[in-house]
Design a protein around this motif. Structure first.
Motif, mmCIF file in Angstrom:
data_model
loop_
_atom_site.group_PDB
_atom_site.id
_atom_site.type_symbol
_atom_site.label_atom_id
_atom_site.label_comp_id
_atom_site.label_asym_id
_atom_site.label_seq_id
_atom_site.Cartn_x
_atom_site.Cartn_y
_atom_site.Cartn_z
ATOM 1 N N HIS A 113 0.762 -1.325 -0.073
ATOM 2 C CA HIS A 113 -0.208 -0.078 -0.214
ATOM 3 C C HIS A 113 0.851 1.359 -0.060
ATOM 4 C CE1 HIS A 113 -3.241 2.706 0.756
ATOM 5 N NE2 HIS A 113 -2.806 2.995 2.119
ATOM 6 N N LEU A 114 2.040 1.341 0.710
ATOM 7 C CA LEU A 114 2.861 2.343 0.857
ATOM 8 C C LEU A 114 3.462 2.463 -0.359
ATOM 9 C CD1 LEU A 114 4.499 1.892 4.523
ATOM 10 C CD2 LEU A 114 2.518 3.672 3.890
ATOM 11 N N ARG A 115 4.009 1.503 -1.021
ATOM 12 C CA ARG A 115 4.717 1.518 -2.222
ATOM 13 C C ARG A 115 3.817 1.962 -3.385
ATOM 14 N NH1 ARG A 115 8.868 -1.850 -3.105
ATOM 15 N NH2 ARG A 115 7.885 -3.411 -1.527
ATOM 16 N N GLY A 116 2.756 1.517 -3.361
ATOM 17 C CA GLY A 116 1.521 2.268 -4.537
ATOM 18 C C GLY A 116 1.259 3.382 -4.360
ATOM 19 N N LEU A 117 1.263 4.083 -2.949
ATOM 20 C CA LEU A 117 1.215 5.712 -2.949
ATOM 21 C C LEU A 117 2.181 6.319 -3.383
ATOM 22 C CD1 LEU A 117 -0.381 5.592 0.788
ATOM 23 C CD2 LEU A 117 -1.557 6.270 -1.228
ATOM 24 N N ILE A 118 3.377 5.945 -3.316
ATOM 25 C CA ILE A 118 4.571 6.518 -3.517
ATOM 26 C C ILE A 118 4.673 6.718 -5.237
ATOM 27 C CG2 ILE A 118 7.120 6.540 -3.910
ATOM 28 C CD1 ILE A 118 7.081 5.230 -1.071
ATOM 29 N N ALA A 119 4.227 5.649 -5.773
ATOM 30 C CA ALA A 119 4.033 5.254 -7.400
ATOM 31 C C ALA A 119 2.822 6.356 -7.761
ATOM 32 C CB ALA A 119 3.806 4.051 -7.776
ATOM 33 N N LEU A 120 1.936 6.685 -7.251
ATOM 34 C CA LEU A 120 1.049 7.339 -7.587
ATOM 35 C C LEU A 120 1.316 9.083 -7.416
ATOM 36 C CD1 LEU A 120 -2.467 5.683 -6.320
ATOM 37 C CD2 LEU A 120 -1.581 5.987 -8.660
ATOM 38 N N ASN A 121 2.147 8.935 -6.480
ATOM 39 C CA ASN A 121 2.775 10.769 -5.951
ATOM 40 C C ASN A 121 3.473 10.979 -7.140
ATOM 41 O OD1 ASN A 121 3.087 12.976 -4.643
ATOM 42 N ND2 ASN A 121 2.839 11.907 -2.579
ATOM 43 N N GLU A 122 4.464 10.025 -7.419
ATOM 44 C CA GLU A 122 5.413 10.329 -8.482
ATOM 45 C C GLU A 122 4.757 10.666 -9.783
ATOM 46 O OE1 GLU A 122 8.569 10.638 -8.446
ATOM 47 O OE2 GLU A 122 9.574 9.164 -7.115
ATOM 48 N N ARG A 123 3.861 9.946 -10.154
ATOM 49 C CA ARG A 123 3.082 10.484 -11.383
ATOM 50 C C ARG A 123 2.444 11.639 -11.252
ATOM 51 N NH1 ARG A 123 -0.953 5.646 -12.538
ATOM 52 N NH2 ARG A 123 0.851 4.494 -12.208
ATOM 53 N N ALA A 124 1.820 11.827 -10.063
ATOM 54 C CA ALA A 124 1.128 13.149 -9.899
ATOM 55 C C ALA A 124 2.000 14.483 -10.092
ATOM 56 C CB ALA A 124 0.379 13.182 -8.499
ATOM 57 N N ILE A 125 3.226 14.066 -9.530
ATOM 58 C CA ILE A 125 4.307 15.191 -9.700
ATOM 59 C C ILE A 125 4.662 15.228 -10.955
ATOM 60 C CG2 ILE A 125 6.626 15.871 -8.630
ATOM 61 C CD1 ILE A 125 5.978 14.591 -6.210
ATOM 62 N N ALA A 126 5.002 14.356 -11.693
ATOM 63 C CA ALA A 126 5.307 14.268 -12.846
ATOM 64 C C ALA A 126 4.457 15.105 -13.738
ATOM 65 C CB ALA A 126 5.601 13.104 -13.662
ATOM 66 N N ASP A 127 3.100 14.842 -13.766
ATOM 67 C CA ASP A 127 1.966 15.443 -14.325
ATOM 68 C C ASP A 127 1.573 16.965 -13.700
ATOM 69 O OD1 ASP A 127 1.519 13.114 -15.832
ATOM 70 O OD2 ASP A 127 -0.079 12.424 -14.779
ATOM 71 N N LYS A 128 2.390 17.306 -12.956
ATOM 72 C CA LYS A 128 2.209 18.705 -12.123
ATOM 73 C C LYS A 128 0.901 18.738 -11.591
ATOM 74 C CE LYS A 128 5.666 20.962 -15.063
ATOM 75 N NZ LYS A 128 6.576 20.591 -14.162
ATOM 76 N N ASN A 129 0.057 17.632 -11.271
ATOM 77 C CA ASN A 129 -1.115 17.637 -10.619
ATOM 78 C C ASN A 129 -0.964 17.757 -9.043
ATOM 79 O OD1 ASN A 129 -3.570 17.189 -9.508
ATOM 80 N ND2 ASN A 129 -4.077 15.349 -10.948
ATOM 81 N N TRP A 130 -0.557 18.966 -8.424
ATOM 82 C CA TRP A 130 -0.139 19.396 -7.457
ATOM 83 C C TRP A 130 -1.221 18.872 -6.176
ATOM 84 C CZ3 TRP A 130 4.794 18.998 -7.675
ATOM 85 C CH2 TRP A 130 5.278 19.563 -8.809
ATOM 86 N N THR A 131 -2.555 19.294 -6.655
ATOM 87 C CA THR A 131 -3.740 18.971 -5.596
ATOM 88 C C THR A 131 -3.666 17.358 -5.196
ATOM 89 O OG1 THR A 131 -4.909 20.634 -6.521
ATOM 90 C CG2 THR A 131 -6.030 18.883 -5.326
ATOM 91 N N GLU A 132 -3.424 16.632 -6.176
ATOM 92 C CA GLU A 132 -3.531 15.142 -6.256
ATOM 93 C C GLU A 132 -2.277 14.870 -5.546
ATOM 94 O OE1 GLU A 132 -4.748 11.129 -6.584
ATOM 95 O OE2 GLU A 132 -5.690 13.086 -6.897
ATOM 96 N N ALA A 133 -1.074 15.380 -5.724
ATOM 97 C CA ALA A 133 0.081 15.046 -5.094
ATOM 98 C C ALA A 133 0.227 15.248 -3.607
ATOM 99 C CB ALA A 133 1.274 15.630 -5.968
ATOM 100 N N LEU A 134 -0.292 16.298 -3.456
ATOM 101 C CA LEU A 134 -0.534 16.808 -1.957
ATOM 102 C C LEU A 134 -1.443 15.963 -1.211
ATOM 103 C CD1 LEU A 134 -0.010 18.794 0.119
ATOM 104 C CD2 LEU A 134 -2.058 20.087 -0.576
ATOM 105 N N ALA A 135 -2.516 15.619 -1.617
ATOM 106 C CA ALA A 135 -3.469 14.410 -1.192
ATOM 107 C C ALA A 135 -2.849 13.284 -0.706
ATOM 108 C CB ALA A 135 -4.660 14.379 -1.998
ATOM 109 N N LEU A 136 -1.950 12.693 -1.849
ATOM 110 C CA LEU A 136 -1.075 11.347 -1.740
ATOM 111 C C LEU A 136 -0.021 11.580 -0.621
ATOM 112 C CD1 LEU A 136 -1.256 10.655 -5.552
ATOM 113 C CD2 LEU A 136 -2.397 9.062 -3.683
#
Length: 228
Positions: A113-136
């Motif tokens: 679960h923790l690994r998945g959260l990091i992967a999703l956060n990396e993707r959000a940051i790469a997409d500059k989706n800061w709202t999603e990155a912050l939530a993650l």
């Protein structure tokens, strides 16, 4: 005044749901520091009467997540440099404890679960989706307390993040990947059940990720002092 849209709520457990929705928005930084909130606008956005919104606002004022400026004016607080340092000091101790206990109690599914959260956060940051990155980012931190199975601690952290959410959101995009780089060290420590390493990693995460926030607050403090 800053505007924000919520999904219309069902009528069951309305008071608690309204509180949870507004609290979640604060933790995720969807309201900026000093944003003015009105009960009528929130009620309209949530599709409710003003009563449950008023009750939620009063609870959030008690939580120090909102401040009552006057009878008709409620705002998101502007965190001072001194208050930020105090909250950060508390977070270092409490989230360090959560990380230690998570390392001792985590099952394989928790690690994934923790690994998945990091992967999703990396993707959000790469997409500059800061709202999603912050939530993650917030979800990752809270996940440690959940894995640790420390309900009281989780509640305390929730109150601290209610106050910190808008401030973290304001600086998150400037911090970029620095905000999550130490999450990998946390993950590795939890996976190896190394409590000491897990605590060190989350302390490094809060300290290093908060440098941008600290610099911004120091700058504001200096400007304010110079204008006095």
């Amino acid at each position: 005044m800053q505007t924000f849209s919520f999904e219309t709520l069902e009528r069951e457990n309305l008071g608690e749901t309204v509180y949870s929705r507004v609290a979640e928005a604060l933790i995720e930084g969807r309201f900026a520091p000093d944003a003015r909130l009105t009960i009528r606008d929130l009620a309209q956005s949530l599709g409710t009467s003003v009563t449950p919104v008023r009750d939620a606002i009063l609870r959030l004022i008690q939580d120090e997540a909102l401040v009552q400026k006057s009878a008709r004016e409620v705002r998101v607080p502007v965190i001072t440099l001194r208050r930020y340092r105090e909250i950060r000091q508390i977070r270092l101790k409490l989230e360090g404890l959560a990380a230690r206990e998570a390392a001792l109690k985590a099952a394989a599914k928790d690690v994934e679960h923790l690994r998945g959260l990091i992967a999703l956060n990396e993707r959000a940051i790469a997409d500059k989706n800061w709202t999603e990155a912050l939530a993650l980012n917030q979800t990752f931190h809270f996940a440690l307390a959940d894995i640790a199975d420390m309900v009281v601690l989780r509640g305390i952290l929730n109150r601290l993040w209610l106050q910190m959410g808008p401030l973290i959101a304001e600086s998150y995009h400037e911090g970029g990947r620095a905000m999550i780089e130490n999450h990998y060290a946390v993950l590795a420590a939890v996976e190896k059940q190394n409590a000491d390493a897990a605590e060190r990693a989350i302390v490094a995460d809060i300290t290093e990720g908060g440098k941008v926030i600290l610099e911004r607050l120091i700058s504001r403090h200096d400007v304010k002092a110079g204008a006095a």
